[in-house]
Each structure stands twice: as C-alpha cells, then as structure tokens.
Write a protein that holds these residues in place. Structure first.
Motif, PDB file in Angstrom:
ATOM      1  N   VAL A  37       8.084 -19.397  19.708  1.00 40.76           N
ATOM      2  CA  VAL A  37       7.078 -19.514  20.499  1.00 40.76           C
ATOM      3  C   VAL A  37       7.030 -21.154  21.173  1.00 40.76           C
ATOM      4  N   LEU A  38       7.346 -22.054  20.249  1.00 41.32           N
ATOM      5  CA  LEU A  38       7.087 -23.384  20.653  1.00 41.32           C
ATOM      6  C   LEU A  38       8.408 -23.779  21.231  1.00 41.32           C
ATOM      7  N   GLN A  39       9.518 -23.193  21.270  1.00 45.48           N
ATOM      8  CA  GLN A  39      10.920 -23.493  21.932  1.00 45.48           C
ATOM      9  C   GLN A  39      11.238 -24.765  21.063  1.00 45.48           C
ATOM     10  N   ARG A  40      11.297 -24.773  20.103  1.00 47.21           N
ATOM     11  CA  ARG A  40      11.814 -25.863  19.089  1.00 47.21           C
ATOM     12  C   ARG A  40      12.622 -25.595  17.883  1.00 47.21           C
ATOM     13  N   SER A  41      13.408 -26.247  17.283  1.00 47.78           N
ATOM     14  CA  SER A  41      14.246 -25.847  16.497  1.00 47.78           C
ATOM     15  C   SER A  41      13.563 -25.960  14.942  1.00 47.78           C
ATOM     16  N   ARG A  42      14.191 -25.264  14.164  1.00 50.21           N
ATOM     17  CA  ARG A  42      13.618 -25.139  12.752  1.00 50.21           C
ATOM     18  C   ARG A  42      13.629 -26.299  12.137  1.00 50.21           C
ATOM     19  N   SER A  43      14.349 -27.281  12.060  1.00 54.44           N
ATOM     20  CA  SER A  43      14.262 -28.568  11.561  1.00 54.44           C
ATOM     21  C   SER A  43      13.084 -29.388  12.074  1.00 54.44           C
ATOM     22  N   SER A  44      12.664 -29.381  13.360  1.00 50.54           N
ATOM     23  CA  SER A  44      11.226 -29.766  13.897  1.00 50.54           C
ATOM     24  C   SER A  44      10.177 -29.376  13.463  1.00 50.54           C
ATOM     25  N   ILE A  45      10.283 -27.796  13.146  1.00 53.23           N
ATOM     26  CA  ILE A  45       9.066 -27.142  12.551  1.00 53.23           C
ATOM     27  C   ILE A  45       9.036 -27.803  11.154  1.00 53.23           C
ATOM     28  N   TYR A  46       9.993 -28.172  10.341  1.00 54.06           N
ATOM     29  CA  TYR A  46       9.849 -28.624   8.984  1.00 54.06           C
ATOM     30  C   TYR A  46       9.333 -29.955   8.961  1.00 54.06           C
ATOM     31  N   ARG A  47       9.632 -30.812  10.134  1.00 53.14           N
ATOM     32  CA  ARG A  47       9.118 -32.124  10.120  1.00 53.14           C
ATOM     33  C   ARG A  47       7.806 -31.968  10.479  1.00 53.14           C
ATOM     34  N   ASP A  48       7.173 -31.158  11.266  1.00 53.45           N
ATOM     35  CA  ASP A  48       5.828 -30.927  11.420  1.00 53.45           C
ATOM     36  C   ASP A  48       5.187 -30.491  10.068  1.00 53.45           C
ATOM     37  N   PHE A  49       5.770 -29.850   9.468  1.00 52.59           N
ATOM     38  CA  PHE A  49       5.205 -29.399   8.040  1.00 52.59           C
ATOM     39  C   PHE A  49       5.258 -30.968   7.121  1.00 52.59           C
ATOM     40  N   GLU A  50       6.200 -31.884   7.126  1.00 51.09           N
ATOM     41  CA  GLU A  50       6.164 -33.034   6.359  1.00 51.09           C
ATOM     42  C   GLU A  50       5.032 -33.957   7.019  1.00 51.09           C
ATOM     43  N   ALA A  51       4.739 -33.933   8.517  1.00 55.06           N
ATOM     44  CA  ALA A  51       3.966 -34.953   9.160  1.00 55.06           C
ATOM     45  C   ALA A  51       2.423 -34.356   9.037  1.00 55.06           C
ATOM     46  N   GLY A  52       2.461 -33.119   8.494  1.00 50.64           N
ATOM     47  CA  GLY A  52       0.870 -32.524   8.301  1.00 50.64           C
ATOM     48  C   GLY A  52       0.472 -32.085   9.895  1.00 50.64           C
ATOM     49  N   ARG A  53       1.460 -31.774  10.806  1.00 48.56           N
ATOM     50  CA  ARG A  53       1.068 -31.243  11.935  1.00 48.56           C
ATOM     51  C   ARG A  53       0.827 -29.767  11.788  1.00 48.56           C
ATOM     52  N   LEU A  54       1.332 -29.091  10.705  1.00 46.60           N
ATOM     53  CA  LEU A  54       1.760 -27.715  10.519  1.00 46.60           C
ATOM     54  C   LEU A  54       1.297 -27.550   9.040  1.00 46.60           C
ATOM     55  N   THR A  55       0.576 -26.472   8.735  1.00 41.43           N
ATOM     56  CA  THR A  55       0.636 -26.271   7.449  1.00 41.43           C
ATOM     57  C   THR A  55       1.325 -24.903   6.780  1.00 41.43           C
ATOM     58  N   PRO A  56       2.284 -25.202   5.957  1.00 42.55           N
ATOM     59  CA  PRO A  56       2.995 -23.952   5.616  1.00 42.55           C
ATOM     60  C   PRO A  56       2.268 -23.114   4.668  1.00 42.55           C
ATOM     61  N   VAL A  57       2.201 -21.854   4.649  1.00 40.63           N
ATOM     62  CA  VAL A  57       1.970 -20.924   3.789  1.00 40.63           C
ATOM     63  C   VAL A  57       3.093 -20.134   3.170  1.00 40.63           C
ATOM     64  N   LYS A  58       2.938 -20.367   1.770  1.00 41.05           N
ATOM     65  CA  LYS A  58       4.019 -19.571   1.081  1.00 41.05           C
ATOM     66  C   LYS A  58       3.673 -18.097   0.610  1.00 41.05           C
ATOM     67  N   VAL A  59       4.627 -16.967   1.243  1.00 37.64           N
ATOM     68  CA  VAL A  59       4.154 -15.553   0.871  1.00 37.64           C
ATOM     69  C   VAL A  59       5.329 -15.476   0.229  1.00 37.64           C
ATOM     70  N   GLY A  60       5.449 -15.259  -1.425  1.00 35.76           N
ATOM     71  CA  GLY A  60       6.473 -14.928  -2.305  1.00 35.76           C
ATOM     72  C   GLY A  60       7.505 -16.217  -1.874  1.00 35.76           C
ATOM     73  N   CYS A  61       8.624 -15.861  -1.361  1.00 32.99           N
ATOM     74  CA  CYS A  61       9.836 -16.587  -1.342  1.00 32.99           C
ATOM     75  C   CYS A  61       9.825 -17.269   0.291  1.00 32.99           C
ATOM     76  N   SER A  62       9.120 -16.766   1.125  1.00 27.11           N
ATOM     77  CA  SER A  62       9.028 -16.909   2.546  1.00 27.11           C
ATOM     78  C   SER A  62       7.959 -17.949   3.007  1.00 27.11           C
TER      79      SER A  62
END
Length: 80
Positions: A37-62
């Motif tokens: 959707v955002l046309q970005r890499s997986r690592s950039s999404i995880y950087r957004d998690f670390e920076a607080g721009r996105l909030t990860p939601v854990k569902v089981g192991c995913s």
C-alpha cells in the motif's frame, strides 16, 4: 544481466490491498500488505515501528498494522 533464478518478484496483491479504501480503520493489515500500500520496503516499515510512526499489533506470532495508522502515515507524507 539477470539470471532466470534471479527474476524479480512482483508483490502479491491481496484482497486487503485491493479493498484498502473501503476497509474500516480498525481492520488489520499484514506488514507485507502495508509495504504494498505504501510502496515501501519491509525494513522501512519496521523503522516506522521503532520511530513510533506506526504501531505494531501482535496477533499470535504475526505482526499487523491498523488501517487507520497506515492512512494517517500516508496522509502525513510517509508513503514516499
């Protein structure tokens, strides 16, 4: 030169990606769908998690992301 075994893989367009605009804000997307959707890499999404721009939601192991968070980031210019 690219070998046959090194062929580029295209992102799979899932139902969630196709219907993104009509999904409720509380719906959850996989990290792969967020990348598409955002046309970005997986690592950039995880950087957004670390920076607080996105909030990860854990569902089981995913790890999932709320649609409203993806929309907010895209509107803020995070889709670049």
């Amino acid at each position: 030169m690219m070998l046959a075994s090194q062929s580029a893989t295209l992102p799979t367009v899932t139902k969630a990606v196709k219907t993104f605009d009509s999904l409720p804000g509380s719906a959850l997307l996989s990290v792969t769908d967020v990348c598409t959707v955002l046309q970005r890499s997986r690592s950039s999404i995880y950087r957004d998690f670390e920076a607080g721009r996105l909030t990860p939601v854990k569902v089981g192991c995913s790890t999932r992301v709320r649609v409203e968070d993806v929309r907010r980031l895209a509107q803020a210019g995070g889709a670049v």
